[in-house]
Design a protein around this motif. Structure first.
Motif, mmCIF file in Angstrom:
data_model
loop_
_atom_site.group_PDB
_atom_site.id
_atom_site.type_symbol
_atom_site.label_atom_id
_atom_site.label_comp_id
_atom_site.label_asym_id
_atom_site.label_seq_id
_atom_site.Cartn_x
_atom_site.Cartn_y
_atom_site.Cartn_z
ATOM 1 N N SER A 51 0.823 -1.201 0.000
ATOM 2 C CA SER A 51 0.000 0.000 0.000
ATOM 3 C C SER A 51 0.859 1.253 0.000
ATOM 4 N N SER A 52 0.500 2.208 -0.869
ATOM 5 C CA SER A 52 1.227 3.472 -0.921
ATOM 6 C C SER A 52 0.272 4.600 -1.261
ATOM 7 N N GLU A 53 -0.897 4.572 -0.621
ATOM 8 C CA GLU A 53 -1.949 5.500 -0.993
ATOM 9 C C GLU A 53 -1.799 6.873 -0.374
ATOM 10 N N SER A 54 -0.882 7.037 0.564
ATOM 11 C CA SER A 54 -0.888 8.213 1.415
ATOM 12 C C SER A 54 -0.640 9.525 0.711
ATOM 13 N N SER A 55 0.359 9.576 -0.159
ATOM 14 C CA SER A 55 0.788 10.875 -0.648
ATOM 15 C C SER A 55 0.931 10.933 -2.161
ATOM 16 N N GLU A 56 0.154 10.117 -2.861
ATOM 17 C CA GLU A 56 0.202 10.157 -4.308
ATOM 18 C C GLU A 56 -0.266 11.532 -4.782
ATOM 19 N N GLY A 57 0.495 12.114 -5.692
ATOM 20 C CA GLY A 57 0.130 13.415 -6.213
ATOM 21 C C GLY A 57 0.688 14.575 -5.414
ATOM 22 N N THR A 58 1.323 14.307 -4.272
ATOM 23 C CA THR A 58 1.915 15.386 -3.479
ATOM 24 C C THR A 58 3.095 15.983 -4.239
ATOM 25 N N PRO A 59 3.129 17.304 -4.431
ATOM 26 C CA PRO A 59 4.236 17.937 -5.187
ATOM 27 C C PRO A 59 5.485 18.086 -4.325
ATOM 28 N N TRP A 60 6.151 16.977 -4.050
ATOM 29 C CA TRP A 60 7.309 17.010 -3.156
ATOM 30 C C TRP A 60 8.401 17.939 -3.675
ATOM 31 N N GLU A 61 8.561 18.006 -5.000
ATOM 32 C CA GLU A 61 9.614 18.852 -5.560
ATOM 33 C C GLU A 61 9.323 20.337 -5.338
ATOM 34 N N GLU A 62 8.055 20.667 -5.077
ATOM 35 C CA GLU A 62 7.707 22.045 -4.744
ATOM 36 C C GLU A 62 7.874 22.303 -3.248
ATOM 37 N N LEU A 63 7.541 21.309 -2.432
ATOM 38 C CA LEU A 63 7.686 21.457 -0.985
ATOM 39 C C LEU A 63 9.151 21.413 -0.567
ATOM 40 N N TYR A 64 9.940 20.597 -1.283
ATOM 41 C CA TYR A 64 11.367 20.465 -0.990
ATOM 42 C C TYR A 64 12.145 20.627 -2.299
ATOM 43 N N PRO A 65 12.246 21.862 -2.791
ATOM 44 C CA PRO A 65 12.867 22.102 -4.102
ATOM 45 C C PRO A 65 14.364 21.815 -4.112
ATOM 46 N N PHE A 66 14.867 21.507 -5.285
ATOM 47 C CA PHE A 66 16.281 21.218 -5.465
ATOM 48 C C PHE A 66 17.088 22.510 -5.481
ATOM 49 N N ASP A 67 18.299 22.424 -4.965
ATOM 50 C CA ASP A 67 19.219 23.558 -4.917
ATOM 51 C C ASP A 67 20.384 23.256 -5.852
ATOM 52 N N THR A 68 20.618 24.138 -6.830
ATOM 53 C CA THR A 68 21.689 23.904 -7.802
ATOM 54 C C THR A 68 23.069 23.867 -7.138
ATOM 55 N N ASN A 69 23.161 24.393 -5.916
ATOM 56 C CA ASN A 69 24.431 24.339 -5.192
ATOM 57 C C ASN A 69 24.752 22.927 -4.715
ATOM 58 N N TYR A 70 23.727 22.060 -4.698
ATOM 59 C CA TYR A 70 23.914 20.671 -4.281
ATOM 60 C C TYR A 70 23.527 19.751 -5.439
ATOM 61 N N SER A 71 24.348 19.770 -6.450
ATOM 62 C CA SER A 71 24.097 18.952 -7.632
ATOM 63 C C SER A 71 25.214 17.936 -7.794
#
Length: 441
Positions: A51-71
């Motif tokens: 089961s993985s119904e909890s957070s489907e569709g959650t925009p994780w990349e918006e809540l925890y965006p990537f930082d180009t300084n850590y690539s």
């Protein structure tokens, strides 16, 4: 009137079957595509997906965006040629078409499980050791089932772990990589003749590369082998996971590692099964591999619901309706699983932590040691973390398969004192993408 020849009869029957097959697929395609009717018989469970119904569709990349300084700039030793890139693109296209074809000709086929069972029965009767399905299942010589693993380049995983370790050092955060075992023992080969599984080969390759870095790492295969003479008894016979009883012991071992390496003061007796209530549900579970081979090939097995004897109080967030505060029993296990036996539609393993979630946050309200542990893991940790949480104030778990945001951003937000990455060998991949379990950007 001409006498109907036997070959004509077979021909007409074959044509009828083909027409019936195409009609049922077309009917279900229209129903699923345009009328939104659910025709997927046992789809999730047969693939071994919990089961993985909890957070489907959650925009994780918006809540925890990537930082180009850590690539993480991973460079392969040999750059792929233009021809290789075209072949790779073609291969991906073919795989996408195959996936669609498989979906419309299997999942949408009327009475598909009867066909799956018939295939499994045939395989059993002719002595087949590899059973085709969503994933190919191998029948080991000791009666256990396992998935096949292919060989992969472990350079990406090793270099990414080394890079991530350096980032955490800059932030004064402890880090440890734990190589969880696969179901197949590297010390006792039970694969049928002519079959090579690469799970342990890949794990060996990764650990050899990590030996050349300063990444704190543990080969848990050696730890398990030293603990027991019955390696396979630590795993479910029909599932790829280790048993919940094994998970209890593992929690104690990880507690000891945290104590020795990072100055924690965890009660290692959390790994002692005598401190738990164990309720065994006999012949209740058919694991991920058993669902593919079906009950025509294998038998169901026992499953244990394990809960602490002591009083507990947790506040848990899965980003779902299961969030809440309560005892271990109330918020860390899904007892609805045991309301009925349903071998093909229910994953008993999902009772722990309510199955798979992108993020699971656990606060122990009875502990005030200020420890904050972040675990990056796959589903092997689902029956480990609940027991480990008994003596740590805060534990957060990220499952990279469902979390599309930045791990480093999450680290900066959660502010752990220690990070553990713990994967079984089947998670090792060479794909240079954010969805790779070993991508920590």
């Amino acid at each position: 009137m001409k006498k109907l020849k036997i070959e004509h009869l077979f021909g007409y029957t074959f044509v009828f079957i083909i027409i019936f097959f195409m009609f049922t697929v077309l009917f279900r395609f229209v129903g699923a595509k345009f009328l939104h009717i659910n025709f997927e018989e046992n789809n999730a469970s047969e693939k071994g997906i919990e089961s993985s119904e909890s957070s489907e569709g959650t925009p994780w990349e918006e809540l925890y965006p990537f930082d180009t300084n850590y690539s993480f700039n991973y460079q392969k030793t040999e750059e792929p040629s233009e021809k290789d890139e075209k072949n790779s693109a073609f291969s991906e296209t073919v795989k996408a078409i195959e996936s669609k074809a498989d979906y419309y000709t299997s999942n949408l086929l009327f009475g598909r499980m009867k066909f799956v069972e018939a295939n499994a029965l045939f395989n059993r009767n002719v002595g087949m050791k590899i059973i085709s399905g969503t994933d190919s299942v191998v029948a080991l010589t000791n009666g256990y089932l396992t998935f096949e693993s292919s060989e992969t380049d472990t350079s990406y995983a090793a270099e990414s772990l080394d890079w991530f370790n350096g980032i955490l050092k800059e932030k004064n955060i402890n880090f440890m990589y734990i190589q969880f075992p696969a179901k197949e023992s590297p010390y006792s080969n039970k694969m049928p003749a002519g079959v090579t599984d690469y799970a342990n080969i890949n794990a060996d390759s990764l650990l050899q590369k990590l030996d050349k870095t300063d990444v704190n790492h543990v080969d848990f295969r050696a730890v398990l082998n030293e603990h027991t003479d019955d390696w396979y008894g630590s795993f479910y016979r029909t599932d790829h996971h280790w048993k919940a009883e094994t998970g209890v012991w593992v929690s104690g071992e990880i507690a000891g590692m945290l104590n020795r390496n990072f100055g924690y003061n965890i009660d290692e007796s959390i790994g002692n099964i005598d401190n738990y209530n164990v309720k065994v549900y006999e012949d209740f579970s058919l694991g991920s591999q058993g669902k593919i081979t079906t009950l025509r090939f294998t038998d169901p097995e026992d499953f244990s619901l394990i809960t602490p004897k002591k009083t507990t109080d947790f506040t848990v967030s899965y980003q779902s309706e299961h969030d809440g505060t309560g005892s271990f029993n109330e918020v860390l296990t899904d007892k609805r699983i045991f309301e009925k036996k349903d071998y093909y539609n229910i994953s008993a393993y999902s009772t722990y932590l309510y199955g798979n979630h992108a993020i699971t946050s656990i606060k122990n309200n009875n502990v005030h040691n200020g420890k904050r542990l972040l675990i990056l893991s796959d589903s092997f940790c689902k029956c480990v973390v609940p027991f480990l949480a008994q003596d740590i104030e805060y534990i957060d778990v990220i499952d990279r398969r469902y979390f599309s945001g930045s791990v480093i951003n999450y680290v900066d937000t959660f502010k752990p004192d220690t990070v553990i990455a713990a994967y079984n060998p089947t998670m090792i991949s060479s794909a240079n993408t954010h969805s790779n379990m070993f991508n920590f950007e």
